[in-house]
Design an enzyme around this catalytic site. Structure first.
Site, PDB file in Angstrom:
ATOM      1  N   CYS A   1      -2.944  17.217   7.964  1.00 54.58           N
ATOM      2  CA  CYS A   1      -2.784  15.760   7.990  1.00 54.58           C
ATOM      3  C   CYS A   1      -3.723  15.115   9.007  1.00 54.58           C
ATOM      4  O   CYS A   1      -4.203  15.758   9.935  1.00 54.58           O
ATOM      5  CB  CYS A   1      -1.333  15.398   8.307  1.00 54.58           C
ATOM      6  SG  CYS A   1      -0.867  13.755   7.724  1.00 54.58           S
TER       7      CYS A   1
ATOM      8  N   ASP B   1       9.856  15.882  10.991  1.00 53.52           N
ATOM      9  CA  ASP B   1       8.960  15.753  12.133  1.00 53.52           C
ATOM     10  C   ASP B   1       9.801  15.528  13.382  1.00 53.52           C
ATOM     11  O   ASP B   1      11.006  15.288  13.314  1.00 53.52           O
ATOM     12  CB  ASP B   1       8.008  14.574  11.907  1.00 53.52           C
ATOM     13  CG  ASP B   1       6.731  14.676  12.715  1.00 53.52           C
ATOM     14  OD1 ASP B   1       6.653  15.532  13.626  1.00 53.52           O
ATOM     15  OD2 ASP B   1       5.798  13.893  12.450  1.00 53.52           O
TER      16      ASP B   1
END
Length: 216
Positions: free
Chosen positions: A8, A125
């Site tokens: 990412c 996350d």
């Protein structure tokens, strides 16, 4: 047994192609204004056009106006979107592409009632005050154990070449996601770190036998 690996915070064509060569399955492009990994949509479009077949492009958004998200997704020909804000289930259902819903985790309370999100995958996350993601902080993995058995889950938050194997062996997730763990600076990827991360994830998945699941 397979595991999906997502790199990412891609901001450069070179990094994207090196990630693909190393075996990445998905690349994330951050369109959250103010993020240190924000990429201009025009730059992102040129990078996405250069990607090889079967590598998925994922647009990362947070609390974006739905019309803007749809327009950008069409302009970029995205394969999926990752929603990293406070988007509710209704918002997720209005998105025309597969949705990866990010959830910031610090305690059991943060992962309750996630069944209400009928999305392609969840991404767990770390919950760090003042950040939406990319903090480099690991969340308590044990909180994700049951969820990884019943949902497609990407594990993010502090994932690095040093700890990704342990995460894969511990949780058997659908996928793993990293940004800061393979960087020399925000948005600047390191080829050797990406190769090490992906190799460690794949080896751990192979050693785990059938633990990594492909569920709804």
């Amino acid at each position: 047994m397979n595991i999906r690996v997502k790199i990412c915070g891609i901001t450069r064509r070179q990094d994207a192609l090196e990630a693909c060569a190393a075996g990445a399955d998905l690349l994330g492009f951050n369109f959250v204004p103010g993020s240190p990994r924000y990429v201009n949509p025009y730059t992102a479009r040129e990078i996405i056009r250069a990607l090889p077949p079967f590598v998925l492009s994922v647009g990362v958004f947070a609390n974006e106006d739905l019309r803007v998200l749809r327009d950008l997704s069409s302009f970029l020909h995205l394969d999926a979107v990752q929603l990293h804000g406070e988007e509710d289930p209704y918002y997720c259902r209005q998105v025309d592409l597969p949705v990866i819903k990010a959830v910031r985790v610090a305690s059991e309370e943060d992962i309750r009632d996630l069944d209400r999100f009928d999305v392609a995958a969840l991404l767990l996350d770390s919950k760090v005050k003042g950040t939406l993601g990319g903090s480099g902080v690991v969340f308590p993995w044990h909180l994700a154990s049951d969820l990884c058995e019943s949902r497609r889950v990407f594990i993010a938050g502090g994932m690095s070449p040093e700890n990704v194997a342990e995460a894969v062996k511990t949780l058997g997730p659908f996928g793993v996601d990293t940004a800061s763990g393979v960087e020399t600076a925000p948005g600047i990827k390191d080829r050797a770190l990406m190769e090490s991360f992906i190799d460690a994830a794949r080896r751990a998945a192979a050693q785990s036998g059938g633990n990594c699941v492909d569920v709804r």
